[in-house]
Write a protein that holds these residues in place. Structure first.
Motif, short mmCIF file in Angstrom:
data_model
loop_
_atom_site.label_atom_id
_atom_site.label_comp_id
_atom_site.label_asym_id
_atom_site.label_seq_id
_atom_site.Cartn_x
_atom_site.Cartn_y
_atom_site.Cartn_z
N UNK A 16 -10.70 -5.77 -31.42
CA UNK A 16 -11.65 -5.37 -30.37
C UNK A 16 -11.67 -3.86 -30.21
N UNK A 17 -10.53 -3.25 -30.45
CA UNK A 17 -10.44 -1.79 -30.28
C UNK A 17 -11.37 -1.10 -31.27
N UNK A 20 -14.99 -1.69 -30.22
CA UNK A 20 -15.28 -0.89 -29.02
C UNK A 20 -15.41 0.58 -29.37
N UNK A 21 -14.52 1.07 -30.24
CA UNK A 21 -14.56 2.50 -30.61
C UNK A 21 -15.88 2.85 -31.28
N UNK A 24 -18.74 2.67 -28.72
CA UNK A 24 -18.71 3.85 -27.85
C UNK A 24 -19.20 5.09 -28.58
N UNK A 186 -12.26 8.65 -33.13
CA UNK A 186 -12.42 7.21 -33.37
C UNK A 186 -11.48 6.77 -34.50
N UNK A 189 -7.95 6.38 -33.28
CA UNK A 189 -7.69 5.14 -32.54
C UNK A 189 -7.68 3.93 -33.46
N UNK A 197 4.41 -1.70 -36.54
CA UNK A 197 5.00 -3.04 -36.55
C UNK A 197 4.72 -3.79 -35.25
N UNK A 198 3.97 -3.20 -34.34
CA UNK A 198 3.74 -3.87 -33.05
C UNK A 198 2.24 -4.07 -32.78
N UNK A 302 2.53 1.57 -32.27
CA UNK A 302 1.07 1.79 -32.16
C UNK A 302 0.72 2.86 -31.13
N UNK A 303 1.28 2.74 -29.93
CA UNK A 303 0.88 3.65 -28.85
C UNK A 303 1.31 5.08 -29.17
N UNK A 306 -0.80 6.46 -31.97
CA UNK A 306 -2.13 6.84 -31.49
C UNK A 306 -2.06 8.15 -30.72
N UNK A 310 -3.98 11.54 -31.88
CA UNK A 310 -4.97 12.23 -31.03
C UNK A 310 -4.51 13.66 -30.78
N UNK B 187 2.95 -7.05 -25.38
CA UNK B 187 4.25 -7.57 -25.78
C UNK B 187 5.16 -7.83 -24.58
N UNK B 292 -4.45 0.96 -24.98
CA UNK B 292 -5.22 1.70 -25.98
C UNK B 292 -6.71 1.67 -25.66
N UNK B 296 -8.96 4.93 -25.05
CA UNK B 296 -10.19 5.17 -25.84
C UNK B 296 -11.36 5.47 -24.93
N UNK B 300 -13.60 9.05 -24.42
CA UNK B 300 -15.06 9.17 -24.53
C UNK B 300 -15.69 9.66 -23.23
#
Lengths: 388, 380
Positions: A16-17, A20-21, A24, A186, A189, A197-198, A302-303, A306, A310, B187, B292, B296, B300
């Motif tokens: 979905x990310x 969505x990216x 947007x 984009x 993200x 791994x998450x 992941x976080x 990201x 960025x 998680x 996330x 995002x 934007x």
């Protein structure tokens, strides 16, 4: 390998990310393009000016110059009238061109426009002076021999140049340079979780226990990441082109490059110039893509990946504001943007001895070097990758 | 409630992370101050340094005087030609008020220095104003005490001029830290358990909003304090009570403020801008529910705010209240806009605080409403 690429592609686009990216990105581009259209095209009374006027296109030759002189009374124009004509899309390219020659010439306008041959001689002298002037702000200086080589190239500019309405292409270039950075965010993200791994698109125990080993899977992810980035870039260019075609029309692809970038010394069309810009942009997209994937494979969360992606992209964008020309010319984001915004730029030249090397070639070489380094660092992580 | 707020704050930011942020800010402040100090070296025409920054500043600290007729006459007569900061400031300010060289000023022109300055200040600020506003502007200018007191205030000048970058960075970056308050990490999904507890609904929502404000405010106050103190330790604390008109930047400002007051206003406006973006972030994260995704959307939204082109009208009504524009502090003091509410004229720095208060209230209300509404939905 092909099957793995397809699977990874589907995994990324099912996220979905990612969707969505991209959505947007499209919405933001459409909104900002419209906003720019309404702000830039409003005339002094607040109404939108009609921008598709009857354009007088064609070769900027003696006939065209005579037409300008007779129909517009150019010799009697004051500064305000001159400025008004620059806004008038029918003649703006011709007036940008003539105005450039006028600024660098000591002669009166009547002498500049007296005949075509003399006009273009003065134009070529103006180009030489502008290139020499621009070099003052560079980190190296042209010697007399270097300027002689450049003057030789300037002599080879084919004249008369072809002008015509190209407002749509001009605004496309302007907006492309402004909104390009959104593509990089984009990509940050979308691809920063490809090796983590998450995340669902990331790595798990099964991936590391594949029959053919992790190398094939990891390489497939790298290929997929690059294809996804290419797709996002293509969507971005598609949206920009379609919207500018609808708002402004995209006439003028066949005009001379010099009709937009006055000091360019390539004998190519404006359309080819735009393709060169898009190719630069593609190179930067691929570099940033692989850098983001390197961050992903090193960080594995992941976080944090990201956030770091960025931050790195933001830092690269911020570093394009530096006043240090060497630092600027090494910056991948600078490859794609900024330098094409000025009507007095397009290319500048390095010299090794007397060999003249366009910056575009340096960009390719730097791009390959950066890509090689990123690839080396990424491949080194393959064997070290653990899920902890 | 207090315990819940503390726990939420600790969930977002630990002491270790705060120390890292403080470390970055401290390093930035030192580099910024060193760069600022280097601007005070004096060079001759062949680029040889004739006066070091240290000598320049330490000599300038000893001089405080009024920019009165006698001082102007001495300057015109070139009685003070040393290259120190205090002397060059006087010449520069006098020159800014006239179209001729300072040495060519006549006695009549010297006598009319302040009437000329008042006219220039009013005209300079009145470019975009109505007749009624011009009258208000004239009244404001009349309240500025003349002759203008000059003196050493480089610490405060540098703090006020250079705080734009750090405040803008804090405004744009801090909101990302508070995203996890309402957005959940899939998680460690504790939503159902939290909702089932006694204080897990309305109280938790309020606690999270307060925690968001608290985290942002703590980081902002600490970072700004470090920046200001570092700069002031480099340059000195002198000159806090001098008028802002004693610097070339704000010589024609119609606002009657001292440097210290200007710093307080800048700090407040920066804080208001930060809270605006914090409440927007909380709203986005309560709607999106994922970290996330919220990040995002926030990227934007900020990109749209920064990249939207505006004509002068749009900028006047909307653009100037965008958080990243609110931190452009020069707008409030040099040629400020005027606003009108219920017939009263309001200056832009008051308006910025007012607008951000309204926006913060709206976003906070929406955040609470959406959060409570989602709690009432059946669990999936």
């Amino acid at each position: 390998m092909k099957e793995i690429v397809i699977i990874e592609w589907k995994k990324l686009w099912h996220s979905k990310l990612t969707v969505l990216a991209v959505v947007l990105l499209i919405i933001t581009c459409i909104f900002l393009n419209f906003a720019t259209f309404f702000v830039f095209e409003a005339d002094s009374s607040g109404r939108n000016a009609t921008i598709r006027k009857e354009a007088k296109g064609g070769m900027l030759n003696q006939e065209y110059i005579d037409y300008l002189i007779e129909s517009l009374d150019v010799y009697e124009l004051d500064a305000a009238a001159w400025y008004d004509l620059l806004q008038h899309e029918s003649y703006s390219n011709a007036f940008q061109f003539i105005g450039f020659v006028k600024d660098y010439s000591d002669n009166q306008l009547q002498d500049i426009l007296s005949n075509e041959e003399s006009f273009y001689q003065q134009y070529k002298m103006a180009v030489s002076k502008e290139i020499e002037h621009a070099n003052l702000f560079n980190w190296f200086s042209y010697t007399a021999e270097h300027m002689a080589r450049i003057d030789n190239k300037i002599e080879q500019i084919q004249t008369p140049i072809e002008v015509g309405y190209n407002r749509g292409i001009g605004m496309f270039i302007y907006q492309y340079n402004t909104l390009y950075v959104l593509v990089l965010f984009v990509i940050s993200f979308v691809l920063s979780s490809i090796f983590t791994c998450d995340s669902p698109q990331g790595i798990d125990e099964l991936t590391l226990a594949l029959k053919k080993g992790r190398k094939q899977n990891f390489n497939a992810r790298i290929i997929t990441g690059n294809i996804v980035a290419l797709t996002i870039y293509a969507i971005f260019i598609g949206v920009m082109l379609i919207q500018h075609a609808l708002m402004y029309s995209l006439q003028g692809w066949g005009n001379s490059l010099q009709s937009y970038w006055v000091t360019a010394i390539y004998n190519i069309s404006l359309g080819s110039g735009v393709l060169i810009i898009l190719a630069h942009g593609l190179l930067t997209v691929l570099l940033v893509t692989n850098l983001v994937m390197l961050i992903s494979i090193v960080i594995k969360r992941a976080k944090i990946a990201t956030l770091l992606s960025i931050t790195v992209v933001g830092a690269l964008i911020q570093l394009t504001n530096t006043s240090n020309p060497l630092l600027l010319q090494l910056n991948p984001v600078y490859f794609a943007t900024q330098r094409f915004n000025s009507r007095w730029g397009f290319e500048f030249y390095y010299f090794i001895g007397n060999i003249m090397i366009p910056y575009t070639v340096i960009v390719l070489m730097l791009g390959c070097l950066y890509f090689f380094v990123i690839r080396l660092l990424t491949v080194k992580q393959y064997k070290r990758y653990t899920l902890q | 409630m207090k315990e819940i707020i503390k726990i939420e704050i600790k969930r977002i930011i630990r002491l270790k992370n705060l120390l890292v942020i403080i470390g970055f800010v401290f390093m930035y402040s030192i580099i910024s101050s060193i760069n600022a100090i280097n601007q005070y070296h004096v060079y001759d025409s062949s680029n040889q340094r004739i006066l070091s920054a240290r000598e320049n500043l330490s000599e300038s600290k000893k001089h405080q005087f009024a920019l009165d007729e006698e001082m102007i006459k001495d300057t015109v007569a070139r009685k003070n030609t040393n290259p120190h900061l205090y002397n060059r400031l006087v010449s520069t300010l006098i020159a800014a008020n006239y179209d001729v060289y300072v040495e060519d000023l006549s006695a009549d022109e010297i006598e009319t220095f302040y009437s000329r300055w008042i006219a220039a200040t009013t005209v300079n600020s009145a470019k975009t104003l109505s007749q009624k506003d011009i009258k208000s502007m004239e009244e404001m200018v009349a309240r500025i005490p003349v002759p203008i007191q000059l003196g050493y205030a480089e610490g405060w000048k540098n703090v006020n001029d250079r705080m734009v970058d750090i405040v803008t960075s804090l405004v744009l970056i801090t909101p990302f830290l508070v995203i996890p308050l309402f957005a959940k990490d899939p998680k460690t999904n504790m939503t159902d358990l939290c909702t089932a507890t006694k204080y897990g609904k309305k109280d938790l929502t309020k606690a999270r909003i307060i925690a968001g404000f608290t985290i942002a405010s703590i980081i902002y106050v600490i970072a700004l304090s470090i920046f200001a103190l570092t700069t002031l330790l480099f340059f000195g604390f002198d000159g806090a009570n001098l008028p802002i008109q004693s610097s070339l930047h704000y010589f024609f400002s119609p606002i009657n403020l001292t440097y210290f007051q200007q710093f307080l206003w800048n700090a407040c406006i920066g804080w208001a801008a930060l809270l605006t973006l914090i409440t927007l972030t909380l709203l986005v994260s309560v709607i999106s529910k994922k970290v996330l995704t919220a990040a995002l959307v926030l990227v934007f939204i900020i990109a749209i705010m920064i990249l939207t082109p505006m004509d002068s009208n749009l900028h006047y009504y909307i653009g100037i209240f965008f958080p990243h524009n609110m931190t452009n502090f020069t707008n409030y003091y040099a040629s400020p806009f005027m606003y009108h509410i219920f017939g009263s004229t309001i200056l832009p720095h008051y308006m910025a605080i007012l607008v951000s208060t309204v926006v913060v209230s709206i976003f906070t209300t929406l955040t609470v409403w959406i959060s409570l509404k989602s709690l009432k939905q059946p669990l999936k």
